[in-house]
Design an enzyme around this catalytic site. Structure first.
Site, mmCIF file in Angstrom:
data_model
loop_
_atom_site.group_PDB
_atom_site.id
_atom_site.type_symbol
_atom_site.label_atom_id
_atom_site.label_comp_id
_atom_site.label_asym_id
_atom_site.label_seq_id
_atom_site.Cartn_x
_atom_site.Cartn_y
_atom_site.Cartn_z
ATOM 1 C CD GLU A 140 28.504 36.805 55.661
ATOM 2 O OE1 GLU A 140 28.802 36.409 56.796
ATOM 3 O OE2 GLU A 140 28.819 36.189 54.626
ATOM 4 C CG ASP A 152 32.471 36.529 58.882
ATOM 5 O OD1 ASP A 152 32.321 36.571 57.651
ATOM 6 O OD2 ASP A 152 32.755 35.482 59.500
HETATM 7 C C1 GLC Z 1 31.597 34.736 55.827
HETATM 8 C C2 GLC Z 1 32.771 35.061 54.952
HETATM 9 C C3 GLC Z 1 33.314 33.769 54.405
HETATM 10 C C4 GLC Z 1 33.749 32.894 55.558
HETATM 11 C C5 GLC Z 1 32.606 32.695 56.540
HETATM 12 C C6 GLC Z 1 33.083 32.101 57.818
HETATM 13 O O1 GLC Z 1 30.557 34.168 55.127
HETATM 14 O O2 GLC Z 1 32.388 35.961 53.950
HETATM 15 O O3 GLC Z 1 34.388 33.966 53.522
HETATM 16 O O4 GLC Z 1 34.169 31.643 55.086
HETATM 17 O O5 GLC Z 1 32.007 33.921 56.873
HETATM 18 O O6 GLC Z 1 33.827 33.040 58.549
#
Ligand code: GLC
Length: 563
Positions: A284, A219
């Site tokens: 991510e 993430d």
């Molecule tokens: C990422 C996740 C999202 C979350 C963010 C903060 O972007 O996909 O859902 O709100 O991280 O953890």
């Protein structure tokens, strides 16, 4: 580790697989499960790990072999589980460690690998580390987070904004210092320049690898390490906290808060841990500038990084072609690109591209391209059913982001529709944590499975073609100029993939044997000299050479052994 069936053994036992080119994930088809909305086994209205076990056959039937699960750790749910209080635990509403083990076993028996979400950028403000940091500014945990004195005017230490809008700093009145949070104030950012933080996460990663997980989706991978001096970002446009969150974020050039080169050292450290387990590291990597995205994927750290450009282009041929070309142009090794058109954070692709049947057709045309480009394609749960964004009334919304419907992410997180009937088979509860989103009987898995021409069957055919055709995963890639601006087209070795990304029919000079047609207008196996592609029609065509080399599209299993 859980026992792995022989099917998983050969690739996963190969350390450093990414360099050798034989790493299992290069051949994978990924699927993102939003855990709380996938399947509810215990009837409390919330999806859970046991529910995923019960529905694994759906994923097998779809041909998916890499499953990414959203976080299952204990959390006060300020951000629906992305605010974690115990990285070693399992939230009791979602299961327990034994359920995780059972899920791994059940998935591995079906040759599906399971990737869990790792949330290293921030913890919950209820995590014992942050509680200790607040309680004792002289204690060791204080340095796990990023604290700074106020600016001379008493305001935040720099001009950084939260991805969710508003300043990225919150004042702790107790100590008089601000702490940094790239997301909610309830999600304080960890300081990845502190070696103690890195040590904590090494232990967390080892724990889950020992349990048998096959990798991690990281993430906010782009955000881990911040500029050492926490310099203010260059401002590009006026900013005020009343603006929409995307507008607030776009008011700055994100030179110092994300995509810092030192982040690669963290990835490299994890790579060394994961190598011994054949585990995959998927970032991510939410950076929309393709050169900076590519920079996150250099070095020996991440195996895959999600590219989000595809989620920011509407139904516009030039914009879509650019969104596909940009990462391919900048990334050195194309195999590291993770493609996705929908996610837990974005409006579903079929809605974004126009909604209704037209939006669904367009979504599958885009998916056809993504499934045949170099890299690894991912589906987000329900994409295979042609789901549109769910409808969620204001009083039922749970997403902390944005009060208005366009900013809320609840619409892409409504429960998976499995079968007609109460809660569309998602749960036996009287009330589910999010409403069903306004699904119809024909949206469900039960209604679509085995029905000729259903969205599910078309997606299955696309996945099956990729799985059966080495050249569509590994063949040499080249863009094809088919003489019309509305077409997005490329070659993979002797295969040609073409989609009409416009709104008028276009004749595509593609000769060969049709292996896939997203709209089912051309017969699979038909010989064509050229094809008139309707708007949002995408085809995969085997040229004469492909038929000879790979056994042709009518015998897709013949070359599986070569995969
Ligand atoms: C990422 C996740 C999202 C979350 C963010 C903060 O972007 O996909 O859902 O709100 O991280 O953890």
């Amino acid at each position: 580790m859980t026992d792995r069936p022989p099917g998983l053994d050969d690739a996963s036992s190969e350390p450093g697989g990414s360099a050798s080119g034989r790493a299992w994930w290069h051949h994978a088809v990924g699927y993102a499960v939003y855990l709380r909305s996938f399947a509810d086994a215990d009837g409390d209205g919330i999806g859970d790990l046991a529910g995923v076990i019960e529905r694994l056959d759906h994923l097998s039937a779809l041909g998916v072999d890499l499953l990414w699960l959203t976080p299952f750790h204990p959390s006060p749910l300020a951000d629906n589980g992305y605010d974690i209080t115990d990285y070693y635990g399992v939230d009791p509403t979602l299961g327990d460690l034994e359920t995780v083990r059972r899920l791994l076993d059940a998935a591995h028996r079906r040759s599906i690998r399971v990737v869990m979400d790792l949330v290293p950028n921030h913890t919950s403000n209820q995590h014992p580390w942050f509680r200790a940091a607040l309680a004792d500014p002289a204690g060791p945990e204080r340095g796990y987070y990023l604290w700074r004195d106020p600016a001379p005017d008493g305001g935040p230490p720099n001009n950084w904004v939260s991805c969710f809008g508003g300043p990225a700093w919150t004042l702790d009145p107790g100590s008089g210092q601000y702490y940094l949070h790239l997301f909610l104030p309830e999600q304080p950012d960890l300081d990845w320049r502190n070696p103690a933080v890195a040590d904590e996460f090494d232990a967390i990663i080892r724990f889950w690898l020992e349990l048998g997980v096959d990798g991690f989706r990281i993430d906010v991978a782009q955000g881990l390490v911040k500029d050492a001096a926490l310099r203010s970002n260059p401002q590009l446009a006026p900013w005020d906290p009343g603006q929409r969150r995307e507008q607030q974020w776009a008011a700055f050039e994100h030179r110092y808060d994300i995509a810092q080169p030192e982040t690669l050292d963290v990835f490299g450290r994890w790579r060394r841990l994961c190598d011994a387990y054949g585990a995959v590291l998927i970032g991510e990597t939410y950076v929309l500038e393709a050169d900076r995205y590519a920079a996150m994927l250099r070095g020996d750290g991440l195996d895959l990084g999600f590219w989000f450009g595809t989620m920011h282009a509407g139904w516009d041929a030039a914009a879509l072609r650019h969104a596909l070309a940009a990462p391919l142009q900048h990334v050195d090794d194309h195999r590291v690109i993770a493609w996705a058109a929908s996610s837990l954070d974005e409006v579903r692709v079929a809605t974004r591209l126009g909604g209704g049947e037209e939006g669904r057709r367009r979504a599958l045309a885009l998916a056809t391209l993504l499934f045949c480009l170099p890299g690894v394609p991912f589906l987000y749960q329900g994409e295979e059913l042609g789901l549109l964004e769910g409808i969620v009334a204001p009083e039922s919304r749970t997403d902390p982001v944005g009060a208005d419907v366009q900013q809320s992410r609840d619409g892409c997180r409504t429960p998976m529709p499995w079968a007609p009937g109460p809660n569309f088979g998602f749960s036996t509860a009287a009330r589910t944590w999010l409403p069903d989103g306004g699904r119809r009987a024909e949206d469900t898995v039960a209604a679509q499975l085995g029905r000729d021409g259903s969205w599910l069957e078309r997606y299955r055919a696309l996945v099956a073609l990729r799985r059966a055709t080495p050249a569509l995963r590994q063949g040499p890639f080249a863009w094809a100029d088919l003489g019309h601006d509305a077409l997005g087209a490329f070659h993979r070795g002797p295969w040609t993939v073409a989609a009409n990304l416009g709104t008028e029919p276009v004749v595509a000079p593609v000769a060969g044997t049709v292996a896939f047609d997203s709209l089912g207008l051309a017969e699979v196996g038909a010989q064509v000299e050229s094809i008139t592609l309707a708007p949002a029609q995408a085809v995969v065509v085997a040229t004469a050479r492909a038929s000879a080399v790979e056994g042709g599209p009518t015998t897709p299993d013949a070359d599986r052994s070569a995969a």
